[in-house]
Design a protein around this motif. Sequence first.
Motif, short mmCIF file in Angstrom:
data_model
loop_
_atom_site.label_atom_id
_atom_site.label_comp_id
_atom_site.label_asym_id
_atom_site.label_seq_id
_atom_site.Cartn_x
_atom_site.Cartn_y
_atom_site.Cartn_z
N SER A 278 -5.68 9.90 -9.02
CA SER A 278 -5.04 8.90 -9.87
C SER A 278 -4.28 7.84 -9.10
CB SER A 278 -4.11 9.58 -10.88
OG SER A 278 -3.15 10.37 -10.21
N VAL A 279 -3.55 8.22 -8.07
CA VAL A 279 -2.83 7.25 -7.25
C VAL A 279 -3.05 7.58 -5.78
CG1 VAL A 279 -1.02 6.70 -8.94
CG2 VAL A 279 -0.68 8.58 -7.31
N SER B 276 -2.21 5.92 -1.46
CA SER B 276 -1.63 4.94 -0.56
C SER B 276 -2.49 4.96 0.70
CB SER B 276 -0.18 5.30 -0.22
OG SER B 276 0.37 4.40 0.72
N LEU C 157 2.28 3.10 -3.59
CA LEU C 157 1.33 3.78 -4.45
C LEU C 157 0.56 2.75 -5.27
CD1 LEU C 157 3.37 6.73 -6.02
CD2 LEU C 157 1.59 6.93 -4.30
N PHE C 158 -0.74 2.99 -5.45
CA PHE C 158 -1.50 2.16 -6.36
C PHE C 158 -2.68 2.96 -6.90
CE2 PHE C 158 -3.49 1.45 -2.27
CZ PHE C 158 -4.85 1.35 -2.53
N VAL C 159 -3.26 2.46 -7.98
CA VAL C 159 -4.45 3.07 -8.56
C VAL C 159 -5.68 2.41 -7.96
CG1 VAL C 159 -5.74 3.45 -10.70
CG2 VAL C 159 -3.23 3.63 -10.70
N GLN D 135 -9.24 1.58 -11.94
CA GLN D 135 -8.72 0.51 -12.78
C GLN D 135 -9.82 -0.13 -13.62
OE1 GLN D 135 -6.19 -2.50 -11.13
NE2 GLN D 135 -5.34 -1.17 -9.54
N SER E 208 -1.60 13.07 -2.40
CA SER E 208 -2.87 12.76 -3.05
C SER E 208 -3.99 13.45 -2.30
CB SER E 208 -3.09 11.24 -3.06
OG SER E 208 -4.36 10.92 -3.57
N PHE F 148 5.67 5.52 -9.05
CA PHE F 148 4.45 6.06 -9.65
C PHE F 148 4.11 5.31 -10.93
CE2 PHE F 148 2.27 8.87 -12.59
CZ PHE F 148 1.26 9.42 -11.81
N ALA G 241 2.55 1.84 -10.64
CA ALA G 241 1.15 1.77 -10.24
C ALA G 241 0.21 1.58 -11.43
CB ALA G 241 0.76 3.04 -9.48
N PHE G 242 0.67 1.91 -12.63
CA PHE G 242 -0.17 1.82 -13.82
C PHE G 242 0.11 0.57 -14.64
CE2 PHE G 242 -0.06 6.16 -12.46
CZ PHE G 242 -1.37 6.58 -12.61
#
Length: 410
Positions: free
Chosen positions: A203-204, A206, A308-310, A315, A343, A357, A360-361
Motif C-alpha cells: 500500500s505505501v 519509500s 511515504l507514497f502510494v 493509484q 513495507s 501515512f 500518502a492517500f
Amino acid sequence: MANDERIVNTQQIYPKDFSWGLWPVVPLYPYGRRQTIRQEVLKETIWNFDQIQGIFYVVVPIRMTVVKLETRGLLVYAPVAPTPECIRLVNELVAEYGDIKYIILPTISGIEHKVFVGPFARYFPTAQVFVAPHQWSFPLNLPLSWLGLPPKRTQVLPEDSSKTPFADEFDYAILGPIGLGLGRFAEVAFFHKRSHTLLVTDSVLSIPEDPPAIVLLDPYPLLFHAKDRASDIVADSQVNRRKGWQRICLFALYFRPRALDIPQWSQVLQDSLKAPERSRKAYFGLYPFKWESDWLRSFDALRGDGRLFVAPILQTLILNRAPKETIDWADKVASWDFEWVISCHFDSPIKAQGHQFRQAFSFLEKQPIVSGDLLSSSSYPLPEEDFKALREIDAGLNKFGIVPAAKDKV
C-alpha cells in the motif's frame, strides 16, 4: 530502530543454499537462485529478510518481517522464498527466541507473496497460518489447500482483530476486497504495539536514493539499466550503480515514465549488433530503451525527501476503484501511534507517523487536508506527465470491460 547491522552469509557459498525449486510457478528473476539478507531493525525484536525479484533486470526487494512475541516465539509477516539459506537464518532466531507460532499472508492478489506461504509453513509444522479474507486464484478459484497452504492449520483472519491469539500484541486493519473485474485486491496492515511499528505489504512505500544491500549482491542488473545505449560499456562504479537503481525504480513504479522512449524494434535490432556483450545474460545485446537527458527529474519527484507514497500503479489501476473504502482504512491505520513503517518492497524501515501515512492517500481526495492545513499542490502529487502510460493502460482495460471504471474522488 534502524540498526544498520546486516547478517550476510560469509561462509563458503554453495549454489544449493540459494535454491528455490518452485520458481516456474512465478517465473521472476532471479528464478531458482535467491539470496537472502537478514537485517535486525529493532534489537532482539524485529528482523527483515530481504530477497529480490523482477522482470528484465528490473529488480526490487521483496521482504519478510519476523517479530518476537512477548510470550516467547515468533510471528512471520509475508514469507519469502524458503531457500536453505533463508530457513537457516530463520532457525537461528528460532533457537534463541522460540518457535514460529504465526505465519501471516496479508494479501489476496500478490501471487509473488502467496506462492511462498505453503512451502514456508511446511518447515514449521506447529505454526498457525492466518490469511487475508477473500482469497482467490486465477484462472480457477481453487481451495487454499490446493494452493499449498496446510489445511489443518490455516484460517482466515477475522474482521475483528481482538479475536486472534496474538491480539494483545498486534492490531490490524483490512483494506478491501476491492473488485477489479477478473480479480480482487486486499491488504492487511499489522500494527505491533510494543515497538510502535506498522507492517504493510504494497500500500505505501519509500524509495532510497542508493540501491539496497540485497540488490548490491549482484550489481549486473544495476549496470544493465545504467546504459544509455546498447553499445555502452558501463564501468562498475557507485555512480553507475545508483544510476541503474534510480531507473529501475522508475520502471517498476511507472512502467514507462515521461522520460523513457521505446525505439522501433528495427532500430533495437540494429543497435544490438553494436553491443559489446551479446550473451544470453545480456539479452543478446537487445536494449529497447532510450532515456531523455532529464530523466533524473522524474526520480527526484518520485522519491521526494524519502517520504511515504502510494505506488503510481496502485493509484491509477487499483485504489481509485474504491476511494472511500481506502480513505476509511487509511484513517484507521493513521490513528495508531506508530513511529516506523516496514513495507514489503523498496526501503525499510521508514521513520513515519500516522499523519504521514494518511497524507500518502491524498490523491483520492478532492480537497486533501493534512494536519488541519490544505495540502499544497507541490508537496505531494507526482508529475502527471509520468502517469501517461498508466492512464493509457487504464483506459484500454476499462474500454474492453476488463476492469471497472475509477470512481470519483471523495
